[in-house]
Design a protein around this motif. Sequence first.
Motif, mmCIF file in Angstrom:
data_model
loop_
_atom_site.group_PDB
_atom_site.id
_atom_site.type_symbol
_atom_site.label_atom_id
_atom_site.label_comp_id
_atom_site.label_asym_id
_atom_site.label_seq_id
_atom_site.Cartn_x
_atom_site.Cartn_y
_atom_site.Cartn_z
ATOM 1 N N SER A 1 8.511 37.099 -0.752
ATOM 2 C CA SER A 1 7.980 36.348 -1.895
ATOM 3 C C SER A 1 6.909 35.355 -1.451
ATOM 4 O O SER A 1 5.867 35.222 -2.096
ATOM 5 C CB SER A 1 9.112 35.619 -2.619
ATOM 6 O OG SER A 1 10.047 36.534 -3.136
ATOM 7 N N VAL B 1 3.460 37.032 -0.705
ATOM 8 C CA VAL B 1 2.597 37.399 -1.830
ATOM 9 C C VAL B 1 2.284 36.218 -2.747
ATOM 10 O O VAL B 1 1.597 36.377 -3.746
ATOM 11 C CB VAL B 1 3.181 38.574 -2.657
ATOM 12 C CG1 VAL B 1 3.230 39.828 -1.823
ATOM 13 C CG2 VAL B 1 4.531 38.232 -3.243
ATOM 14 N N THR C 1 6.541 42.798 -12.739
ATOM 15 C CA THR C 1 5.956 42.285 -11.499
ATOM 16 C C THR C 1 4.834 41.336 -11.868
ATOM 17 O O THR C 1 4.280 41.432 -12.961
ATOM 18 C CB THR C 1 5.471 43.427 -10.573
ATOM 19 O OG1 THR C 1 5.159 42.884 -9.289
ATOM 20 C CG2 THR C 1 4.243 44.133 -11.137
ATOM 21 N N GLN D 1 0.540 40.544 -7.778
ATOM 22 C CA GLN D 1 1.115 41.516 -6.840
ATOM 23 C C GLN D 1 0.492 42.896 -7.073
ATOM 24 O O GLN D 1 1.119 43.832 -7.562
ATOM 25 C CB GLN D 1 2.639 41.558 -6.979
ATOM 26 C CG GLN D 1 3.298 40.294 -6.471
ATOM 27 C CD GLN D 1 4.792 40.316 -6.703
ATOM 28 O OE1 GLN D 1 5.264 39.903 -7.750
ATOM 29 N NE2 GLN D 1 5.527 40.805 -5.716
#
Length: 163
Positions: free
Chosen positions: A27, A30, A120, A124
């Motif tokens: 996490s 990104v 998402t 990302q």
Amino acid sequence: MSQDELILRRFESGDSDGVWHLHRTASQDVGVCGPEGAWEDDLRHIEEVYVGSGGDFVVAHIGARLGAMGGLKPVDDDVAELKRMRVDPVFQRRGLGRRVLRELESRAVALGFKWIVLDTTTIQVGAQRLYETAGYVRCREGMLHGYAVIFYEKRLTGQDDPT
């Protein structure tokens, strides 16, 4: 990464610390890692939230290292939500995420689900590419936990169509 190095299996209690570490590391990599919060509680209770509820959670080990993971959380009898797809930054762009995704889709079919839904973040791009090339369709965009997200869905094959 040779195929014989990869072990893909269901989550076991001894994986808990590795899963938490992979979640936070991937996490952060990104740019979607805020302070720890209640939104991550599912990762403290994987057996109950995923496996015990009729879904599943898989981990992919490369040697002794946890390289990737992902879960299926039932929404209803026909729909499972894909959650917590993470790939260790060291192993990204080697097909590991795609292997975990295929495994989870296969397990979803075996569990009787007809659809998988997921979300998402808009930042990302790699995840978006993975899902779109695997047949997921963008449904809408919105906000979750302060992040702009894209919602996807996919009809699973191998299921009887009631219509």
